[in-house]
Design an enzyme around this catalytic site. Structure first.
Site, PDB file in Angstrom:
ATOM      1  N   SER A 240       0.831  -1.218   0.000  1.00  0.00           N
ATOM      2  CA  SER A 240       0.000   0.000   0.000  1.00  0.00           C
ATOM      3  C   SER A 240       0.863   1.266   0.000  1.00  0.00           C
ATOM      4  O   SER A 240       0.606   2.202  -0.769  1.00  0.00           O
ATOM      5  CB  SER A 240      -0.962   0.003   1.186  1.00  0.00           C
ATOM      6  OG  SER A 240      -0.274  -0.211   2.398  1.00  0.00           O
ATOM      7  N   HIS A 270      -2.089  -8.799   2.050  1.00  0.00           N
ATOM      8  CA  HIS A 270      -1.759  -7.515   2.703  1.00  0.00           C
ATOM      9  C   HIS A 270      -2.909  -7.170   3.661  1.00  0.00           C
ATOM     10  O   HIS A 270      -3.220  -7.958   4.540  1.00  0.00           O
ATOM     11  CB  HIS A 270      -1.523  -6.480   1.590  1.00  0.00           C
ATOM     12  CG  HIS A 270      -0.926  -5.186   2.042  1.00  0.00           C
ATOM     13  ND1 HIS A 270      -0.212  -5.040   3.194  1.00  0.00           N
ATOM     14  CD2 HIS A 270      -0.938  -3.948   1.469  1.00  0.00           C
ATOM     15  CE1 HIS A 270       0.193  -3.777   3.314  1.00  0.00           C
ATOM     16  NE2 HIS A 270      -0.242  -3.097   2.288  1.00  0.00           N
ATOM     17  N   HIS A 317       5.566 -12.399   7.975  1.00  0.00           N
ATOM     18  CA  HIS A 317       5.786 -11.028   7.523  1.00  0.00           C
ATOM     19  C   HIS A 317       6.996 -10.981   6.607  1.00  0.00           C
ATOM     20  O   HIS A 317       7.947 -11.748   6.796  1.00  0.00           O
ATOM     21  CB  HIS A 317       6.007 -10.071   8.704  1.00  0.00           C
ATOM     22  CG  HIS A 317       5.764  -8.643   8.335  1.00  0.00           C
ATOM     23  ND1 HIS A 317       6.764  -7.842   7.848  1.00  0.00           N
ATOM     24  CD2 HIS A 317       4.632  -7.899   8.343  1.00  0.00           C
ATOM     25  CE1 HIS A 317       6.246  -6.657   7.577  1.00  0.00           C
ATOM     26  NE2 HIS A 317       4.954  -6.652   7.864  1.00  0.00           N
ATOM     27  N   ARG A 326       2.549  -4.081  16.828  1.00  0.00           N
ATOM     28  CA  ARG A 326       1.166  -3.619  16.603  1.00  0.00           C
ATOM     29  C   ARG A 326       0.187  -4.700  17.080  1.00  0.00           C
ATOM     30  O   ARG A 326      -0.901  -4.413  17.543  1.00  0.00           O
ATOM     31  CB  ARG A 326       0.951  -3.316  15.107  1.00  0.00           C
ATOM     32  CG  ARG A 326       1.893  -2.258  14.565  1.00  0.00           C
ATOM     33  CD  ARG A 326       1.784  -2.132  13.061  1.00  0.00           C
ATOM     34  NE  ARG A 326       2.128  -3.375  12.381  1.00  0.00           N
ATOM     35  CZ  ARG A 326       1.981  -3.598  11.080  1.00  0.00           C
ATOM     36  NH1 ARG A 326       1.475  -2.649  10.307  1.00  0.00           N
ATOM     37  NH2 ARG A 326       2.323  -4.752  10.537  1.00  0.00           N
ATOM     38  N   ASP A 372      -2.531  -8.102  11.736  1.00  0.00           N
ATOM     39  CA  ASP A 372      -3.862  -8.535  11.318  1.00  0.00           C
ATOM     40  C   ASP A 372      -4.437  -9.666  12.156  1.00  0.00           C
ATOM     41  O   ASP A 372      -5.643  -9.908  12.133  1.00  0.00           O
ATOM     42  CB  ASP A 372      -3.824  -8.955   9.845  1.00  0.00           C
ATOM     43  CG  ASP A 372      -3.502  -7.776   8.948  1.00  0.00           C
ATOM     44  OD1 ASP A 372      -4.026  -6.683   9.232  1.00  0.00           O
ATOM     45  OD2 ASP A 372      -2.732  -7.942   7.993  1.00  0.00           O
TER      46      ASP A 372
HETATM   47  C1  LIG Z   1       2.885 -11.684   4.949  1.00  0.00           C
HETATM   48  C2  LIG Z   1       3.377 -12.625   3.889  1.00  0.00           C
HETATM   49  C3  LIG Z   1       2.618 -12.326   2.569  1.00  0.00           C
HETATM   50  C4  LIG Z   1       4.879 -12.404   3.666  1.00  0.00           C
HETATM   51  O1  LIG Z   1       5.261 -13.138   2.538  1.00  0.00           O
HETATM   52  P1  LIG Z   1       6.779 -13.504   2.278  1.00  0.00           P
HETATM   53  O2  LIG Z   1       7.660 -12.337   2.506  1.00  0.00           O
HETATM   54  O3  LIG Z   1       6.824 -14.142   0.924  1.00  0.00           O
HETATM   55  O4  LIG Z   1       7.051 -14.566   3.439  1.00  0.00           O
HETATM   56  P2  LIG Z   1       8.171 -15.679   3.500  1.00  0.00           P
HETATM   57  O5  LIG Z   1       9.415 -15.272   2.793  1.00  0.00           O
HETATM   58  O6  LIG Z   1       8.260 -16.074   4.921  1.00  0.00           O
HETATM   59  O7  LIG Z   1       7.492 -16.845   2.635  1.00  0.00           O
HETATM   60  C5  LIG Z   1       8.167 -18.082   2.392  1.00  0.00           C
HETATM   61  C6  LIG Z   1       7.146 -19.188   2.243  1.00  0.00           C
HETATM   62  O8  LIG Z   1       6.457 -19.336   3.490  1.00  0.00           O
HETATM   63  C7  LIG Z   1       5.069 -19.277   3.261  1.00  0.00           C
HETATM   64  N1  LIG Z   1       4.398 -18.582   4.368  1.00  0.00           N
HETATM   65  C8  LIG Z   1       4.654 -17.345   4.835  1.00  0.00           C
HETATM   66  N2  LIG Z   1       3.754 -17.017   5.797  1.00  0.00           N
HETATM   67  C9  LIG Z   1       2.937 -18.090   5.917  1.00  0.00           C
HETATM   68  C10 LIG Z   1       1.794 -18.343   6.722  1.00  0.00           C
HETATM   69  N3  LIG Z   1       1.295 -17.429   7.552  1.00  0.00           N
HETATM   70  N4  LIG Z   1       1.192 -19.548   6.588  1.00  0.00           N
HETATM   71  C11 LIG Z   1       1.678 -20.465   5.726  1.00  0.00           C
HETATM   72  N5  LIG Z   1       2.734 -20.270   4.929  1.00  0.00           N
HETATM   73  C12 LIG Z   1       3.343 -19.079   5.028  1.00  0.00           C
HETATM   74  C13 LIG Z   1       4.937 -18.423   2.010  1.00  0.00           C
HETATM   75  O9  LIG Z   1       3.665 -18.611   1.384  1.00  0.00           O
HETATM   76  C14 LIG Z   1       6.090 -18.912   1.182  1.00  0.00           C
HETATM   77  O10 LIG Z   1       5.731 -20.136   0.599  1.00  0.00           O
HETATM   78  P3  LIG Z   1       6.204 -20.527  -0.894  1.00  0.00           P
HETATM   79  O11 LIG Z   1       7.699 -20.637  -0.783  1.00  0.00           O
HETATM   80  O12 LIG Z   1       5.508 -21.830  -1.142  1.00  0.00           O
HETATM   81  O13 LIG Z   1       5.757 -19.431  -1.789  1.00  0.00           O
HETATM   82  C15 LIG Z   1       3.150 -14.109   4.309  1.00  0.00           C
HETATM   83  O14 LIG Z   1       3.787 -14.329   5.549  1.00  0.00           O
HETATM   84  C16 LIG Z   1       1.681 -14.462   4.385  1.00  0.00           C
HETATM   85  O15 LIG Z   1       1.094 -14.860   3.367  1.00  0.00           O
HETATM   86  N6  LIG Z   1       1.060 -14.363   5.616  1.00  0.00           N
HETATM   87  C17 LIG Z   1      -0.348 -14.591   5.766  1.00  0.00           C
HETATM   88  C18 LIG Z   1      -1.143 -13.396   5.288  1.00  0.00           C
HETATM   89  C19 LIG Z   1      -0.984 -12.198   6.243  1.00  0.00           C
HETATM   90  O16 LIG Z   1      -1.107 -12.331   7.445  1.00  0.00           O
HETATM   91  N7  LIG Z   1      -0.759 -11.015   5.649  1.00  0.00           N
HETATM   92  C20 LIG Z   1      -0.659  -9.791   6.410  1.00  0.00           C
HETATM   93  C21 LIG Z   1       0.734  -9.268   6.492  1.00  0.00           C
HETATM   94  S1  LIG Z   1       0.862  -7.839   7.496  1.00  0.00           S
END
Ligand SMILES: CC(C)(COP(=O)(O)OP(=O)(O)OC[C@H]1O[C@@H](n2cnc3c(N)ncnc32)[C@H](O)[C@@H]1OP(=O)(O)O)[C@@H](O)C(=O)NCCC(=O)NCCS
Length: 435
Positions: A240, A270, A317, A326, A372
């Protein structure tokens, strides 16, 4: 000139030589190197943006203008009778870098109150949208509809100097930010409360007025203040904030930029994750027939979600590597006001069971909860059960930080953003796979 703007002007004048010097005398100093993993992987961790509004340390969490969340909550002036700071004071902090006094905040309150009136055509636009539009689509459309109000566009067309762009950008920032709570509350009441709109109360601060227009009593005014503050900024690289900055880098005005950031925030990875958390928990509750699951049962729900290829919403994250402060600020609020709430107890149990499972699962780099995971619970408790709406609240907050950034982007003359892309063939050549 309003005192806040006067202070901002001085800060800008003092700051400009620092940016100029870095560019002129140290412009070729290397900051980072980029790997193929980063090029394909969403530019994760590439140091390629600059902002002084907030900084996110992976282990400490966010600092707004150098202040941690507990410090902001402690030092910013409070609304009489409440425990949370004025949102207006937080806007002052993000713009100027200084904690305002009570007197400063009162001055800002007066300045902002005169700008709050939402043009009536915004409500016409909202009413013209299909009834089943998502609240984020409605919110974005409402902001975009106001684009014609832009003071910056008017001044730009008159031919003002680039050095002065920040001034009408500040005008747009304030005019837009102070109208967002009414637009958000309007969407909520129109969509979910039988169209029974509650008129704003000009005597109230932004947070208090929002709670009033939502039709929810104390301490929801403090909930609103806490929410808008916590969600305001998370440095520049998140979707964002980056979207807002990117759009504004083309010298598009504040309305285009904020409408765009709302669209990015609407993604489930997000901002929308906060509604996903509630949806996920409700799913567990339904399966349990209202019974609280045991830890073992909860672990099974978590594994089932992971094994079906889905993420656990509210955990993980891109930058943080510990529990999000937060999350912690909201948890403290829950412990004080709703410790026995069943959904809070679910969330608390998840805090216990999810991180070890994510570690064992071995994918997520950060197994800890983010903002979140906790935010929907508080809304639900105070009667805002329509979780499609939660990301709108996030958007009202995020707009504050992004708007402050855009004012400074114009003040420091940051140019249009334009990273370079490569083809897969080129990457293979760089990797030495292909000659
Ligand atoms: C926030 C988020 C998008 C960050 O993504 P990122 O920087 O790519 O995170 P990572 O580097 O740790 O990801 C590595 C792997 O772990 C997985 N992973 C990360 N968080 C995860 C979670 N909460 N549950 C399951 N798997 C998760 C990713 O999907 C990724 O899998 P892949 O290799 O098969 O694509 C991710 O943690 C997520 O999808 N969280 C859940 C949604 C969420 O809470 N979003 C709000 C963020 S403020």
């Amino acid at each position: 000139m309003a005192k806040l703007k006067e202070k901002l002007q001085k800060k800008i004048e003092n700051w400009r030589p620092r940016t100029t010097r870095l560019l002129k005398d140290y412009g070729t100093v290397k900051v980072d190197e980029v790997t193929i993993q980063q090029v394909i992987g969403g530019m994760r961790g590439v140091k390629s943006l600059t902002t002084d509004i907030s900084y996110l340390d992976p282990y400490e969490g966010i600092r707004f203008r150098g202040y941690t969340i507990p410090e902001c909550l402690e030092k910013l002036p409070k609304v009489p009778g409440g425990e949370m700071p004025y949102v207006e004071g937080h806007i002052y902090l993000l713009l100027t870098g200084e904690i305002p006094s009570q007197e400063d905040v009162q001055e800002v309150l007066e300045e902002f109150k005169g700008r709050r009136k939402v043009p009536s055509y915004v409500f016409d636009v909202l009413r013209a949208l299909p009834e089943d539009s998502h609240p984020m689509a409605m919110f974005s459309a409402a902001v975009l509809a106001m684009q014609k109000e832009s003071v910056y566009v008017k001044k730009y067309n008159e031919g003002i100097s680039k050095m002065d762009f920040w001034d009408p950008t500040y005008e747009d920032a304030v005019n837009l930010l102070v109208r967002l709570p009414e637009i958000a509350a309007y969407i909520y009441r129109m969509k979910y409360r039988n169209n029974e709109i509650i008129a704003p109360d000009p005597s109230l601060d932004l947070g208090g007025n929002f709670a009033h227009m939502m039709g929810i009593g104390e301490p929801y005014d403090d909930v609103a203040r806490l929410y808008f503050l916590l969600h305001s900024d998370h440095e520049s690289g998140n979707v964002s904030a980056h979207t807002g900055h990117l759009i504004a880098s083309a010298l598009s005005d504040m309305y285009y930029a904020i409408s765009g950031l709302i669209n990015g925030l609407a993604g489930p990875l997000h901002g929308l994750a906060n509604q996903e958390v509630l949806r996920w928990i409700q799913g567990v509750m339904d399966k349990m027939g209202g019974k609280t699951p045991s830890e073992e049962e909860m672990k099974k729900f978590v594994w089932d979600t992971l094994n079906s290829g889905q993420v656990i919403p509210g955990f993980g994250h891109a930058v943080l590597r510990k529990t999000d402060p937060r999350y912690k600020a909201q948890r403290d609020f829950c412990l004080k006001y709703l410790p026995d709430d069943p959904i809070f107890q679910y969330v608390d149990m998840l805090y216990k069971v999810v991180p070890p499972i994510l570690k064992e699962h071995g994918k997520a780099k950060n197994p800890w909860p983010n903002v979140d995971a906790q935010s929907g619970v508080i809304q639900w408790y105070y009667g805002v059960k329509e979780y499609d709406f939660y990301t709108v609240l996030f958007g009202v907050g995020r707009a504050i930080g992004v708007a402050a950034n855009i004012v400074w982007d114009r003040a420091l003359g940051y140019p249009i953003e334009r990273p370079k892309s490569l083809t897969t063939d080129m990457l293979e050549e760089i990797a030495g796979i292909k000659k």
